[in-house]
Design a protein around this motif. Structure first.
Motif, PDB file in Angstrom:
ATOM      1  N   VAL A 143      -3.362   0.839  -5.238  1.00 54.69           N
ATOM      2  CA  VAL A 143      -4.389   2.542  -4.653  1.00 54.69           C
ATOM      3  C   VAL A 143      -6.181   2.330  -5.855  1.00 54.69           C
ATOM      4  O   VAL A 143      -6.012   2.632  -6.045  1.00 54.69           O
ATOM      5  CB  VAL A 143      -3.324   3.463  -5.399  1.00 54.69           C
ATOM      6  CG1 VAL A 143      -4.486   5.179  -5.344  1.00 54.69           C
ATOM      7  CG2 VAL A 143      -1.742   3.859  -5.160  1.00 54.69           C
ATOM      8  N   TYR A 185     -10.819   6.150  -1.925  1.00 54.15           N
ATOM      9  CA  TYR A 185      -9.521   5.597  -1.273  1.00 54.15           C
ATOM     10  C   TYR A 185     -10.076   5.426   0.757  1.00 54.15           C
ATOM     11  O   TYR A 185      -9.587   4.010   0.299  1.00 54.15           O
ATOM     12  CB  TYR A 185      -8.672   6.677  -1.343  1.00 54.15           C
ATOM     13  CG  TYR A 185      -7.333   6.299  -1.028  1.00 54.15           C
ATOM     14  CD1 TYR A 185      -6.493   5.494  -1.255  1.00 54.15           C
ATOM     15  CD2 TYR A 185      -6.587   6.124   0.997  1.00 54.15           C
ATOM     16  CE1 TYR A 185      -4.729   4.783  -0.855  1.00 54.15           C
ATOM     17  CE2 TYR A 185      -5.368   5.496   1.176  1.00 54.15           C
ATOM     18  CZ  TYR A 185      -4.804   4.469   0.202  1.00 54.15           C
ATOM     19  OH  TYR A 185      -3.393   4.615   1.344  1.00 54.15           O
ATOM     20  N   HIS A 192      -9.307   1.400   2.031  1.00 51.80           N
ATOM     21  CA  HIS A 192      -8.450   1.106   2.358  1.00 51.80           C
ATOM     22  C   HIS A 192      -8.711   0.931   4.083  1.00 51.80           C
ATOM     23  O   HIS A 192      -8.104   0.929   4.898  1.00 51.80           O
ATOM     24  CB  HIS A 192      -7.440   2.396   2.459  1.00 51.80           C
ATOM     25  CG  HIS A 192      -6.793   2.086   0.888  1.00 51.80           C
ATOM     26  ND1 HIS A 192      -5.915   0.626   0.423  1.00 51.80           N
ATOM     27  CD2 HIS A 192      -6.743   2.328  -0.190  1.00 51.80           C
ATOM     28  CE1 HIS A 192      -5.487   1.424  -0.849  1.00 51.80           C
ATOM     29  NE2 HIS A 192      -5.750   1.496  -0.980  1.00 51.80           N
ATOM     30  N   THR A 195      -9.464   7.131  -6.676  1.00 49.57           N
ATOM     31  CA  THR A 195      -8.552   8.278  -6.959  1.00 49.57           C
ATOM     32  C   THR A 195      -9.444  10.401  -6.570  1.00 49.57           C
ATOM     33  O   THR A 195      -8.631  10.908  -7.117  1.00 49.57           O
ATOM     34  CB  THR A 195      -8.883   8.009  -8.539  1.00 49.57           C
ATOM     35  OG1 THR A 195     -10.424   8.636  -8.550  1.00 49.57           O
ATOM     36  CG2 THR A 195      -8.449   7.447  -9.506  1.00 49.57           C
ATOM     37  N   ASN A 246       0.729  -0.899  -0.202  1.00 55.23           N
ATOM     38  CA  ASN A 246      -0.037   0.195  -0.461  1.00 55.23           C
ATOM     39  C   ASN A 246       0.677   0.926   0.230  1.00 55.23           C
ATOM     40  O   ASN A 246      -0.079   2.432  -0.085  1.00 55.23           O
ATOM     41  CB  ASN A 246      -1.041  -0.052   0.990  1.00 55.23           C
ATOM     42  CG  ASN A 246      -0.454   0.117   2.713  1.00 55.23           C
ATOM     43  OD1 ASN A 246       0.547   0.463   2.409  1.00 55.23           O
ATOM     44  ND2 ASN A 246      -0.810  -0.917   3.729  1.00 55.23           N
ATOM     45  N   ALA A 260      -0.439   8.985   0.174  1.00 51.33           N
ATOM     46  CA  ALA A 260      -0.322   7.398  -0.502  1.00 51.33           C
ATOM     47  C   ALA A 260       0.478   8.221  -1.925  1.00 51.33           C
ATOM     48  O   ALA A 260       1.011   7.151  -2.975  1.00 51.33           O
ATOM     49  CB  ALA A 260      -1.013   6.681  -0.625  1.00 51.33           C
ATOM     50  N   VAL A 261      -0.499   8.817  -2.647  1.00 43.83           N
ATOM     51  CA  VAL A 261       0.473   9.473  -4.303  1.00 43.83           C
ATOM     52  C   VAL A 261       1.088  10.257  -3.865  1.00 43.83           C
ATOM     53  O   VAL A 261       2.287   9.538  -4.809  1.00 43.83           O
ATOM     54  CB  VAL A 261      -1.168   9.951  -4.678  1.00 43.83           C
ATOM     55  CG1 VAL A 261      -0.192  10.910  -5.840  1.00 43.83           C
ATOM     56  CG2 VAL A 261      -2.155   9.256  -5.075  1.00 43.83           C
ATOM     57  N   TYR A 290      -5.303   9.287   1.369  1.00 48.56           N
ATOM     58  CA  TYR A 290      -5.083   9.157  -0.397  1.00 48.56           C
ATOM     59  C   TYR A 290      -3.944  10.240  -0.815  1.00 48.56           C
ATOM     60  O   TYR A 290      -2.777   9.515  -1.605  1.00 48.56           O
ATOM     61  CB  TYR A 290      -6.477   9.870  -1.287  1.00 48.56           C
ATOM     62  CG  TYR A 290      -6.085   9.649  -3.009  1.00 48.56           C
ATOM     63  CD1 TYR A 290      -5.949   8.936  -2.984  1.00 48.56           C
ATOM     64  CD2 TYR A 290      -6.195  11.167  -3.317  1.00 48.56           C
ATOM     65  CE1 TYR A 290      -5.870   8.653  -4.566  1.00 48.56           C
ATOM     66  CE2 TYR A 290      -6.401  11.448  -4.607  1.00 48.56           C
ATOM     67  CZ  TYR A 290      -5.908  10.374  -5.419  1.00 48.56           C
ATOM     68  OH  TYR A 290      -5.664  10.396  -6.902  1.00 48.56           O
TER      69      TYR A 290
END
Length: 206
Positions: free
Chosen positions: A135, A143, A147, A138, A111, A155-156, A152
């Motif tokens: 992921v 997210y 999760h 979007t 993740n 993570a990106v 989010y």
């Protein structure tokens, strides 16, 4: 354990056994899934953890070496996935190196929550052949719904940092960015492909 045939002969033997519907596999499989840890820092709704508990210690390095030593003549690929977040195992990159030293290719999914600068370089230094970055969504709302945690944008950002480091080091590791199709994510499939399509603002595996 009997002496294994050549890799080609072994593959043909497995195929023949499959086509005949044999109940016993003639030798070990080519791919092994070995769970490194049961620990996880998320609560993804599609995970087995959502329907049953997974407790217990991390896989010990000594046991991992034993599995690899016994399976090396057959194994071609080892996946270190399981019911936990693989990068939480403190010796996971030693496991990757050990398997690679025995000529076995390695892969795991993550993740990306642990992807600081040290972990990014540890992944690239280990010789890992393939990594799958998960992921699911979007937008921050989707997210979090999938999760089980907010994060989010973080993570990106971590994934972009890892990909930038990969390009900087010209590492050969194969990278996949994955979103599982769920009722929450299905309306975002198009956005996900655009996000991963290589525009300046996107995640890109190039």
């Amino acid at each position: 354990m009997s002496r294994p045939p050549s890799p080609v002969a072994h593959r043909l033997k497995l195929l023949a056994g499959y086509l005949r519907g044999q109940a016993v596999c003639p030798g070990l499989p080519l791919t092994a899934v070995i769970a490194a840890t049961r620990r996880c820092n998320m609560a993804c709704r599609m995970c087995l953890r959502a329907v049953m508990p997974f407790d217990g210690p991390d896989l010990e390095m000594a046991l991992f070496r034993k599995i690899i030593d016994e399976g090396a003549p057959w194994f071609r690929y080892v996946c270190l996935d399981g019911p936990g977040e693989t990068t939480l195992h403190p010796e996971v990159f030693d496991m990757v190196r050990y398997a690679r030293a025995r000529g076995i290719r390695t892969v795991f999914s993550t993740n990306a929550s642990t992807f600081d600068a040290v972990t990014c370089d540890a992944i690239l230094d280990s010789g890992l052949d393939q990594i799958i970055l998960s992921v699911n969504g979007t937008t921050p709302e989707v997210y979090a719904a999938v999760h089980g945690v907010d994060g989010y944008e973080d993570a990106v950002a971590r994934i972009r940092r890892f990909l930038a480091r990969k390009r900087e080091r010209r590492a050969k590791i194969m990278v996949s960015v994955q979103m599982i199709r769920l009722p929450e994510t299905l309306p975002q499939v198009g956005d996900f492909y655009r996000m991963c399509g290589g525009s300046p603002a996107s995640i890109s595996c190039g």
